[in-house]
Scaffold this motif. Structure first.
Motif, PDB file in Angstrom:
ATOM      1  N   ALA A  63      26.181   8.983  39.037  1.00  0.00           N
ATOM      2  CA  ALA A  63      27.472   8.603  39.415  1.00  0.00           C
ATOM      3  C   ALA A  63      26.475   7.805  40.608  1.00  0.00           C
ATOM      4  CB  ALA A  63      28.678   8.628  39.310  1.00  0.00           C
ATOM      5  N   TRP A  64      26.361   8.463  41.795  1.00  0.00           N
ATOM      6  CA  TRP A  64      25.658   7.707  42.797  1.00  0.00           C
ATOM      7  C   TRP A  64      24.602   6.832  42.533  1.00  0.00           C
ATOM      8  CZ3 TRP A  64      25.615   6.556  47.308  1.00  0.00           C
ATOM      9  CH2 TRP A  64      24.722   6.551  47.915  1.00  0.00           C
ATOM     10  N   PRO A  92      12.878   7.491  37.434  1.00  0.00           N
ATOM     11  CA  PRO A  92      13.585   7.473  36.165  1.00  0.00           C
ATOM     12  C   PRO A  92      14.843   7.910  36.234  1.00  0.00           C
ATOM     13  CG  PRO A  92      11.740   8.086  35.550  1.00  0.00           C
ATOM     14  CD  PRO A  92      10.901   8.007  36.828  1.00  0.00           C
ATOM     15  N   SER A  93      15.801   7.729  36.329  1.00  0.00           N
ATOM     16  CA  SER A  93      16.745   8.272  35.821  1.00  0.00           C
ATOM     17  C   SER A  93      16.521   9.965  34.949  1.00  0.00           C
ATOM     18  CB  SER A  93      18.230   7.906  35.263  1.00  0.00           C
ATOM     19  OG  SER A  93      18.700   9.160  34.919  1.00  0.00           O
ATOM     20  N   HIS A  94      16.732  10.693  35.575  1.00  0.00           N
ATOM     21  CA  HIS A  94      17.153  12.209  34.765  1.00  0.00           C
ATOM     22  C   HIS A  94      18.461  12.381  33.988  1.00  0.00           C
ATOM     23  CE1 HIS A  94      15.598  13.796  39.561  1.00  0.00           C
ATOM     24  NE2 HIS A  94      14.206  13.416  38.237  1.00  0.00           N
ATOM     25  N   THR A  95      18.729  11.576  33.374  1.00  0.00           N
ATOM     26  CA  THR A  95      20.364  11.625  32.632  1.00  0.00           C
ATOM     27  C   THR A  95      20.380  10.532  32.112  1.00  0.00           C
ATOM     28  OG1 THR A  95      20.838  12.908  34.365  1.00  0.00           O
ATOM     29  CG2 THR A  95      22.205  12.348  32.437  1.00  0.00           C
ATOM     30  N   TRP A 110      30.063  16.126  37.208  1.00  0.00           N
ATOM     31  CA  TRP A 110      29.695  14.867  37.354  1.00  0.00           C
ATOM     32  C   TRP A 110      30.279  15.025  39.171  1.00  0.00           C
ATOM     33  CZ3 TRP A 110      26.518  13.538  34.098  1.00  0.00           C
ATOM     34  CH2 TRP A 110      26.307  13.495  33.364  1.00  0.00           C
ATOM     35  N   SER A 111      29.255  14.616  40.149  1.00  0.00           N
ATOM     36  CA  SER A 111      29.357  14.714  41.377  1.00  0.00           C
ATOM     37  C   SER A 111      29.947  13.048  41.372  1.00  0.00           C
ATOM     38  CB  SER A 111      28.114  14.849  41.734  1.00  0.00           C
ATOM     39  OG  SER A 111      28.011  14.418  43.199  1.00  0.00           O
ATOM     40  N   GLY A 335      21.983  21.982  37.690  1.00  0.00           N
ATOM     41  CA  GLY A 335      20.991  21.998  38.463  1.00  0.00           C
ATOM     42  C   GLY A 335      20.680  20.698  39.475  1.00  0.00           C
ATOM     43  N   ASP A 336      21.254  19.289  39.947  1.00  0.00           N
ATOM     44  CA  ASP A 336      21.341  18.894  40.894  1.00  0.00           C
ATOM     45  C   ASP A 336      20.523  17.448  40.296  1.00  0.00           C
ATOM     46  OD1 ASP A 336      22.110  16.954  42.913  1.00  0.00           O
ATOM     47  OD2 ASP A 336      21.008  17.846  43.851  1.00  0.00           O
ATOM     48  N   TYR A 337      20.285  16.983  38.999  1.00  0.00           N
ATOM     49  CA  TYR A 337      19.422  15.846  37.975  1.00  0.00           C
ATOM     50  C   TYR A 337      20.176  14.731  38.819  1.00  0.00           C
ATOM     51  CZ  TYR A 337      16.765  19.018  34.752  1.00  0.00           C
ATOM     52  OH  TYR A 337      16.429  20.549  34.881  1.00  0.00           O
ATOM     53  N   ASP A 338      19.296  13.931  38.815  1.00  0.00           N
ATOM     54  CA  ASP A 338      19.777  12.533  39.704  1.00  0.00           C
ATOM     55  C   ASP A 338      20.305  12.358  40.957  1.00  0.00           C
ATOM     56  OD1 ASP A 338      18.808  10.158  37.453  1.00  0.00           O
ATOM     57  OD2 ASP A 338      20.992  10.912  36.258  1.00  0.00           O
ATOM     58  N   GLY A 339      19.773  13.551  41.394  1.00  0.00           N
ATOM     59  CA  GLY A 339      20.171  13.952  42.939  1.00  0.00           C
ATOM     60  C   GLY A 339      19.067  14.299  44.208  1.00  0.00           C
ATOM     61  N   ILE A 340      18.285  14.666  42.999  1.00  0.00           N
ATOM     62  CA  ILE A 340      16.629  14.419  43.868  1.00  0.00           C
ATOM     63  C   ILE A 340      16.272  14.144  43.346  1.00  0.00           C
ATOM     64  CG2 ILE A 340      17.117  16.501  44.154  1.00  0.00           C
ATOM     65  CD1 ILE A 340      16.240  17.561  41.477  1.00  0.00           C
ATOM     66  N   SER A 341      14.708  14.073  44.050  1.00  0.00           N
ATOM     67  CA  SER A 341      13.801  12.848  43.286  1.00  0.00           C
ATOM     68  C   SER A 341      12.545  13.817  42.589  1.00  0.00           C
ATOM     69  CB  SER A 341      12.553  11.850  44.873  1.00  0.00           C
ATOM     70  OG  SER A 341      12.360  13.048  45.310  1.00  0.00           O
ATOM     71  N   GLU A 342      11.635  14.843  42.545  1.00  0.00           N
ATOM     72  CA  GLU A 342      11.532  15.171  42.475  1.00  0.00           C
ATOM     73  C   GLU A 342      11.863  16.669  41.469  1.00  0.00           C
ATOM     74  OE1 GLU A 342       6.512  14.876  44.008  1.00  0.00           O
ATOM     75  OE2 GLU A 342       8.820  16.040  45.476  1.00  0.00           O
ATOM     76  N   THR A 343      11.593  17.084  40.950  1.00  0.00           N
ATOM     77  CA  THR A 343      11.581  18.442  39.733  1.00  0.00           C
ATOM     78  C   THR A 343      10.753  19.300  39.461  1.00  0.00           C
ATOM     79  OG1 THR A 343      11.569  16.870  37.766  1.00  0.00           O
ATOM     80  CG2 THR A 343      13.852  16.966  38.459  1.00  0.00           C
TER      81      THR A 343
END
Length: 426
Positions: A63-64, A92-95, A110-111, A335-343
């Motif tokens: 959502a962010w 790119p988006s992780h989701t 969902w955050s 996981g914090d996907y799409d809240g982080i730039s690297e994984t």
């Protein structure tokens, strides 16, 4: 009547054929049985576990990402292929839906988040906008997502082969120090609130106050008003999330809460001494509280090294360390996907959860039952316990009333955008 020699020979031949047939049949049956009992690979085992048990992730910032990159415009946004759109830093988006399905995600918190710049200004408005965008996504893809507010509703969504969608407000700035707004968020479906993000509220400290030589104004943990916020969250059945909080805030909450807490996306301080992670003595309190730490995949909290994003092995090390202290019943995934730039490598997006599960299954100390608890069983238990305690508290406890002390707002420079009409005239 006696049988002739010829008749005896014929009968003997028939019996021989029958016996040979039985032997062959038994042999083939044994072979087939052996073939059926061939051990499954850890990848196949992971698939079967995830097919039958919901994986519920504690934190995803889709959502962010949509707010930051598309100004919450989704009418022409295709959630079946989010990789086609440019986003910040060319990451790119992780989701998206195919990758959520590939990752066998059964439920997602969902955050609901906007950054701290909204604090004291339009924080509540901005958080409401984020609830609206998630409501619209769930409605647009109603064959994929299903809103859930209880543990039972999560199970129902999973049975319907939809992704249970839960809301978690990330940052107590959302409620602008108001019990009323807290309750309204609960009515809108919010089932956890992270007490702070990376900014203090007037009633709770965030993790950055624990940094060496920090010059931030401190509340010294949780204020008396902050304690009332936690009590009201217990009464409502809203999970208290301690990710992002300072260590003293964590301890204060764990000393007063009547319900199990969560860390929606944190890892082990002993393996990476970042203030966002959980120290071992706090983990001991989480064990006593019967709460849950949902381990995050953010490289900076996993390796503490900006040049090393780590791998699935590093994430598993954090899971195992926290498990060794809190026990198998108090760990989960956030996981914090799409809240982080690297994984981390092998955990690039939401499709990769099976890789982590397969890796853990390859370790001697992980059983199928352990995995079921990790991926979703534990957070469902914590949700159910919060629901149960809330029902009991509501029998005797009235909703919290009153205002935060005006001085606490003034200390944090938060009175300019308030009318303050409910405060007595000085």
């Amino acid at each position: 009547m006696a049988l002739t020699k010829k008749q005896l020979i014929i009968i003997g031949s028939i019996l021989t054929i029958v016996i040979i047939g039985l032997i062959v049949g038994i042999t083939v049956g044994i072979a087939v049985g052996r073939q059926k009992s061939t051990p499954l690979t850890v990848e196949q085992q992971a698939y079967q576990i995830l097919e039958k048990n919901p994986l519920i992730d504690g934190h995803n910032d889709l959502a962010w990402l949509i707010r930051a990159n598309f100004q919450n415009n989704i009418n022409n946004l295709d959630l079946y292929n989010m990789t086609q759109y440019p986003v910040k830093n060319d990451t790119p988006s992780h989701t998206d839906i195919p990758r959520l399905r590939q990752g066998q995600v059964g439920g997602q918190f969902w955050s609901i988040y906007t950054n701290c710049k909204h604090l004291g200004k339009d924080a509540t408005i901005s958080f409401l906008e984020q609830i609206d965008i998630m409501n619209r996504i769930i409605a647009k893809y109603s064959d994929v997502f299903q809103m859930a507010t209880t543990a039972e509703e999560v199970r129902q969504a999973f049975s319907a082969k939809r992704i249970a969608s839960l809301f978690g407000v990330e940052g107590g700035q959302a409620i602008e120090s108001s019990f009323s707004i807290l309750r309204l968020f609960y009515q809108l479906g919010v089932r956890y609130m992270t007490l702070t993000h990376n900014c203090n509220t007037p009633w709770a400290d965030q993790n950055q106050v624990d940094r060496v030589n920090s010059t931030l104004i401190k509340n010294n943990g949780l204020t008396e008003f902050g304690k009332k916020i936690v009590i009201e969250m217990n009464r409502l059945g809203m999970l208290v999330d301690l990710s992002h909080a300072s260590k003293q805030t964590m301890i204060d909450v764990l000393n007063i809460t009547q319900s199990p807490v969560i860390f929606s996306h944190s890892s082990a301080f002993s393996l990476c001494n970042h203030t966002r992670n959980v120290q071992d003595d706090v983990l001991e309190l989480v064990k006593k509280n019967q709460g849950i730490v949902m381990i995050t995949f953010a490289p900076i909290f996993i390796t503490c090294n900006l040049t090393n994003v780590g791998t699935v092995v590093d994430v598993a090390a954090h899971i195992n360390h926290i498990r060794n202290i809190v026990g198998i019943d108090s760990i989960g995934l956030g996981g914090d996907y799409d809240g982080i730039s690297e994984t981390p490598n092998d955990l690039e997006d939401v499709s990769k959860y099976p890789k982590l599960i397969a890796y853990l299954l390859s370790q001697e100390n992980w059983t199928h039952d352990d995995i079921i608890k990790l991926i979703g069983g534990n957070i469902l238990r914590v949700m159910e316990k919060n629901e149960q305690i809330a029902k009991e508290l509501q029998k005797t406890m009235k909703p919290q009333e009153g205002l935060i002390d005006r001085k606490e707002l003034e200390v944090h420079n938060l009175t300019q955008c308030r009318n303050l009409d409910m405060y007595p005239t000085k």
